[in-house]
Motif scaffolding. Structure first.
Motif, PDB file in Angstrom:
ATOM      1  N   ARG A  91       2.017  88.539 -41.120  1.00 51.14           N
ATOM      2  CA  ARG A  91       2.792  87.300 -41.060  1.00 51.14           C
ATOM      3  C   ARG A  91       2.442  86.521 -39.800  1.00 51.14           C
ATOM      4  O   ARG A  91       2.325  85.292 -39.819  1.00 51.14           O
ATOM      5  CB  ARG A  91       4.282  87.619 -41.117  1.00 51.14           C
ATOM      6  N   LEU A  92       2.232  87.264 -38.705  1.00 52.22           N
ATOM      7  CA  LEU A  92       1.926  86.620 -37.427  1.00 52.22           C
ATOM      8  C   LEU A  92       0.646  85.777 -37.527  1.00 52.22           C
ATOM      9  O   LEU A  92       0.593  84.646 -37.051  1.00 52.22           O
ATOM     10  CB  LEU A  92       1.772  87.677 -36.326  1.00 52.22           C
ATOM     11  N   ALA A  93      -0.378  86.332 -38.185  1.00 48.19           N
ATOM     12  CA  ALA A  93      -1.659  85.610 -38.307  1.00 48.19           C
ATOM     13  C   ALA A  93      -1.443  84.283 -39.016  1.00 48.19           C
ATOM     14  O   ALA A  93      -2.000  83.248 -38.630  1.00 48.19           O
ATOM     15  CB  ALA A  93      -2.675  86.464 -39.066  1.00 48.19           C
ATOM     16  N   ASN A  94      -0.608  84.295 -40.045  1.00 45.26           N
ATOM     17  CA  ASN A  94      -0.336  83.064 -40.782  1.00 45.26           C
ATOM     18  C   ASN A  94       0.474  82.077 -39.951  1.00 45.26           C
ATOM     19  O   ASN A  94       0.258  80.867 -40.028  1.00 45.26           O
ATOM     20  CB  ASN A  94       0.373  83.390 -42.099  1.00 45.26           C
ATOM     21  N   GLN A  95       1.396  82.611 -39.136  1.00 45.24           N
ATOM     22  CA  GLN A  95       2.175  81.729 -38.246  1.00 45.24           C
ATOM     23  C   GLN A  95       1.263  81.050 -37.225  1.00 45.24           C
ATOM     24  O   GLN A  95       1.391  79.859 -36.968  1.00 45.24           O
ATOM     25  CB  GLN A  95       3.259  82.539 -37.519  1.00 45.24           C
ATOM     26  N   ILE A  96       0.336  81.848 -36.630  1.00 44.22           N
ATOM     27  CA  ILE A  96      -0.592  81.298 -35.635  1.00 44.22           C
ATOM     28  C   ILE A  96      -1.455  80.213 -36.294  1.00 44.22           C
ATOM     29  O   ILE A  96      -1.654  79.136 -35.741  1.00 44.22           O
ATOM     30  CB  ILE A  96      -1.524  82.395 -35.049  1.00 44.22           C
ATOM     31  N   TYR A  97      -1.929  80.527 -37.510  1.00 49.81           N
ATOM     32  CA  TYR A  97      -2.772  79.563 -38.229  1.00 49.81           C
ATOM     33  C   TYR A  97      -2.013  78.243 -38.401  1.00 49.81           C
ATOM     34  O   TYR A  97      -2.531  77.166 -38.107  1.00 49.81           O
ATOM     35  CB  TYR A  97      -3.178  80.133 -39.589  1.00 49.81           C
ATOM     36  N   ASP A  98      -0.761  78.343 -38.860  1.00 51.00           N
ATOM     37  CA  ASP A  98       0.042  77.130 -39.086  1.00 51.00           C
ATOM     38  C   ASP A  98       0.277  76.369 -37.785  1.00 51.00           C
ATOM     39  O   ASP A  98       0.242  75.139 -37.752  1.00 51.00           O
ATOM     40  CB  ASP A  98       1.399  77.495 -39.719  1.00 51.00           C
ATOM     41  N   GLU A  99       0.500  77.137 -36.714  1.00 47.86           N
ATOM     42  CA  GLU A  99       0.786  76.505 -35.425  1.00 47.86           C
ATOM     43  C   GLU A  99      -0.444  75.756 -34.883  1.00 47.86           C
ATOM     44  O   GLU A  99      -0.353  74.619 -34.424  1.00 47.86           O
ATOM     45  CB  GLU A  99       1.219  77.588 -34.423  1.00 47.86           C
ATOM     46  N   VAL A 100      -1.614  76.415 -34.956  1.00 53.92           N
ATOM     47  CA  VAL A 100      -2.852  75.785 -34.478  1.00 53.92           C
ATOM     48  C   VAL A 100      -3.137  74.535 -35.313  1.00 53.92           C
ATOM     49  O   VAL A 100      -3.507  73.483 -34.809  1.00 53.92           O
ATOM     50  CB  VAL A 100      -4.041  76.783 -34.548  1.00 53.92           C
ATOM     51  N   LYS A 101      -2.936  74.654 -36.627  1.00 57.77           N
ATOM     52  CA  LYS A 101      -3.154  73.540 -37.557  1.00 57.77           C
ATOM     53  C   LYS A 101      -2.203  72.378 -37.221  1.00 57.77           C
ATOM     54  O   LYS A 101      -2.596  71.207 -37.242  1.00 57.77           O
ATOM     55  CB  LYS A 101      -2.892  74.077 -38.965  1.00 57.77           C
ATOM     56  N   ARG A 102      -0.971  72.728 -36.906  1.00 53.59           N
ATOM     57  CA  ARG A 102       0.020  71.678 -36.599  1.00 53.59           C
ATOM     58  C   ARG A 102      -0.356  70.938 -35.311  1.00 53.59           C
ATOM     59  O   ARG A 102      -0.265  69.726 -35.216  1.00 53.59           O
ATOM     60  CB  ARG A 102       1.409  72.310 -36.475  1.00 53.59           C
ATOM     61  N   HIS A 103      -0.809  71.719 -34.316  1.00 55.10           N
ATOM     62  CA  HIS A 103      -1.182  71.137 -33.020  1.00 55.10           C
ATOM     63  C   HIS A 103      -2.429  70.278 -33.097  1.00 55.10           C
ATOM     64  O   HIS A 103      -2.498  69.211 -32.527  1.00 55.10           O
ATOM     65  CB  HIS A 103      -1.489  72.261 -32.010  1.00 55.10           C
ATOM     66  N   PHE A 104      -3.460  70.827 -33.756  1.00 59.27           N
ATOM     67  CA  PHE A 104      -4.800  70.231 -33.620  1.00 59.27           C
ATOM     68  C   PHE A 104      -5.341  69.608 -34.912  1.00 59.27           C
ATOM     69  O   PHE A 104      -6.446  69.078 -34.926  1.00 59.27           O
ATOM     70  CB  PHE A 104      -5.785  71.284 -33.081  1.00 59.27           C
ATOM     71  N   GLN A 105      -4.537  69.717 -35.980  1.00 60.31           N
ATOM     72  CA  GLN A 105      -4.830  69.057 -37.262  1.00 60.31           C
ATOM     73  C   GLN A 105      -6.286  69.110 -37.697  1.00 60.31           C
ATOM     74  O   GLN A 105      -6.827  70.171 -37.923  1.00 60.31           O
ATOM     75  CB  GLN A 105      -4.292  67.624 -37.208  1.00 60.31           C
ATOM     76  N   GLU A 106      -6.932  67.931 -37.808  1.00 60.08           N
ATOM     77  CA  GLU A 106      -8.281  67.917 -38.412  1.00 60.08           C
ATOM     78  C   GLU A 106      -9.343  68.511 -37.491  1.00 60.08           C
ATOM     79  O   GLU A 106     -10.498  68.653 -37.881  1.00 60.08           O
ATOM     80  CB  GLU A 106      -8.684  66.511 -38.889  1.00 60.08           C
ATOM     81  N   LEU A 107      -8.950  68.894 -36.266  1.00 56.21           N
ATOM     82  CA  LEU A 107      -9.917  69.538 -35.372  1.00 56.21           C
ATOM     83  C   LEU A 107     -10.077  71.034 -35.687  1.00 56.21           C
ATOM     84  O   LEU A 107     -10.916  71.700 -35.099  1.00 56.21           O
ATOM     85  CB  LEU A 107      -9.491  69.373 -33.908  1.00 56.21           C
ATOM     86  N   VAL A 108      -9.264  71.542 -36.601  1.00 53.13           N
ATOM     87  CA  VAL A 108      -9.361  72.972 -36.938  1.00 53.13           C
ATOM     88  C   VAL A 108     -10.355  73.145 -38.099  1.00 53.13           C
ATOM     89  O   VAL A 108     -10.255  72.450 -39.109  1.00 53.13           O
ATOM     90  CB  VAL A 108      -7.982  73.541 -37.347  1.00 53.13           C
ATOM     91  N   PHE A 109     -11.321  74.052 -37.919  1.00 59.15           N
ATOM     92  CA  PHE A 109     -12.277  74.322 -39.004  1.00 59.15           C
ATOM     93  C   PHE A 109     -11.545  74.837 -40.244  1.00 59.15           C
ATOM     94  O   PHE A 109     -10.590  75.596 -40.130  1.00 59.15           O
ATOM     95  CB  PHE A 109     -13.311  75.381 -38.571  1.00 59.15           C
ATOM     96  N   LYS A 110     -12.034  74.434 -41.410  1.00 60.57           N
ATOM     97  CA  LYS A 110     -11.459  74.958 -42.670  1.00 60.57           C
ATOM     98  C   LYS A 110     -11.766  76.454 -42.784  1.00 60.57           C
ATOM     99  O   LYS A 110     -10.984  77.225 -43.307  1.00 60.57           O
ATOM    100  CB  LYS A 110     -12.071  74.228 -43.867  1.00 60.57           C
ATOM    101  N   THR A 111     -12.948  76.844 -42.306  1.00 56.05           N
ATOM    102  CA  THR A 111     -13.341  78.254 -42.373  1.00 56.05           C
ATOM    103  C   THR A 111     -12.547  79.059 -41.354  1.00 56.05           C
ATOM    104  O   THR A 111     -12.414  78.635 -40.207  1.00 56.05           O
ATOM    105  CB  THR A 111     -14.843  78.392 -42.030  1.00 56.05           C
ATOM    106  N   VAL A 112     -12.040  80.212 -41.765  1.00 55.76           N
ATOM    107  CA  VAL A 112     -11.473  81.150 -40.782  1.00 55.76           C
ATOM    108  C   VAL A 112     -12.344  82.413 -40.808  1.00 55.76           C
ATOM    109  O   VAL A 112     -12.931  82.753 -41.833  1.00 55.76           O
ATOM    110  CB  VAL A 112      -9.996  81.534 -41.064  1.00 55.76           C
ATOM    111  N   ILE A 113     -12.435  83.074 -39.661  1.00 57.31           N
ATOM    112  CA  ILE A 113     -13.225  84.308 -39.579  1.00 57.31           C
ATOM    113  C   ILE A 113     -12.259  85.485 -39.704  1.00 57.31           C
ATOM    114  O   ILE A 113     -11.404  85.690 -38.835  1.00 57.31           O
ATOM    115  CB  ILE A 113     -13.998  84.385 -38.234  1.00 57.31           C
ATOM    116  N   GLN A 114     -12.387  86.204 -40.798  1.00 62.54           N
ATOM    117  CA  GLN A 114     -11.450  87.303 -41.053  1.00 62.54           C
ATOM    118  C   GLN A 114     -11.835  88.565 -40.280  1.00 62.54           C
ATOM    119  O   GLN A 114     -12.985  88.739 -39.907  1.00 62.54           O
ATOM    120  CB  GLN A 114     -11.417  87.594 -42.560  1.00 62.54           C
ATOM    121  N   ARG A 115     -10.859  89.405 -40.084  1.00 66.61           N
ATOM    122  CA  ARG A 115     -11.151  90.725 -39.513  1.00 66.61           C
ATOM    123  C   ARG A 115     -12.060  91.469 -40.477  1.00 66.61           C
ATOM    124  O   ARG A 115     -11.800  91.468 -41.675  1.00 66.61           O
ATOM    125  CB  ARG A 115      -9.864  91.535 -39.341  1.00 66.61           C
TER     126      ARG A 115
END
Length: 254
Positions: free
Chosen positions: A191-215
């Motif tokens: 859940r934390l990973a998804n929260q961080i993703y949402d938070e970074v997306k909210r802060h930096f919007q279109e500056l966030v790459f669509k691709t995420v690097i998974q574990r």
């Protein structure tokens, strides 16, 4: 004219070197000519791309301090179209030795100028600090990729980096842009990973790459074999993620 991209975040362990190695190999696989500049004294990008550090006669250190020609420091790798300028532990002391140099923030920019047009992309792996070498990398770069680990303290320290980028833009390199924020070590089950993703997306919007690097286990194993993950296991998630990132960067810059 090659594009110079620095990978920077003064927080250690966020996946900067892993991203540098694997993004470079993926760009080369997509038929781009790529040069990696290992600007981290730990030299992990060098060993991760199969460079035997004991065999290196000329590294980034000699280019900065002894004014060696950068071409003498370029080594080929197992990936067609991918070269590297390796690092050396001596780079730790280079910051102090550089203090007396004229134009000390622009040493790397001047080093890369003559070979810039020979590559499509030049990726600089920065050390986890905001010292003079990182300032050099950001002064030489056209843009910066900021890897962000999907964990609790992810956004801590980013404001410091953004502040540094702002200062470099105003004083040393007005053309410096943020290429994007890249979320690394993402585990969709947490859940934390998804929260961080949402938070970074909210802060930096279109500056966030669509691709995420998974574990990914293969991604963590491949550097110990001196190979990028695309050569170690082309079907792995880590390999697919970095190829997707490379395609995203190419389409953004075409």
């Amino acid at each position: 004219m090659g594009k110079i991209i620095a990978l920077a975040n003064q927080k250690g362990g966020v996946g900067k070197t892993t991203t540098t190695i694997n993004l470079a190999a993926s760009l080369a696989t997509l038929e781009k000519s790529v040069l990696v500049i290992d600007a981290d004294p730990q030299a992990n990008a060098s060993s991760g791309l199969g460079v035997d550090l004991n065999e290196v006669d000329c590294s980034l250190y000699e280019c900065i301090i002894d004014h060696k020609d950068i071409r003498e420091a370029i080594y080929t790798t197992d990936v067609d179209g991918l070269d590297i300028v390796p690092s050396h532990i001596d780079l730790v002391g280079a910051e102090i030795e550089m203090l007396n140099l004229e134009n000390r923030e622009r040493v790397m920019k001047n080093l890369l100028a003559p070979i810039r047009q020979e590559y499509d992309y030049i990726l600089i792996d920065c050390s986890p600090s905001l010292g003079l070498i990182t300032v050099n990398a950001l002064t030489a770069a056209d843009s910066v990729i900021i890897p962000v680990q999907c964990e609790y303290f992810a956004l801590e320290g980013i404001s410091k980096l953004l502040n540094t980028i702002k200062i470099i833009k105003s004083k040393l390199n007005p053309k410096l842009e943020i290429e994007g924020f890249l979320l690394t070590m993402y585990d969709s089950r947490l859940r934390l990973a998804n929260q961080i993703y949402d938070e970074v997306k909210r802060h930096f919007q279109e500056l966030v790459f669509k691709t995420v690097i998974q574990r990914n286990v293969k991604l963590s194993e491949s550097p110990s074999h001196g190979l990028p993950v695309i050569l170690y296991d082309a079907d792995s998630t880590g390999s697919k993620n970095h190829l997707a990132l490379a395609k995203e960067i190419i389409s953004k810059n075409s």
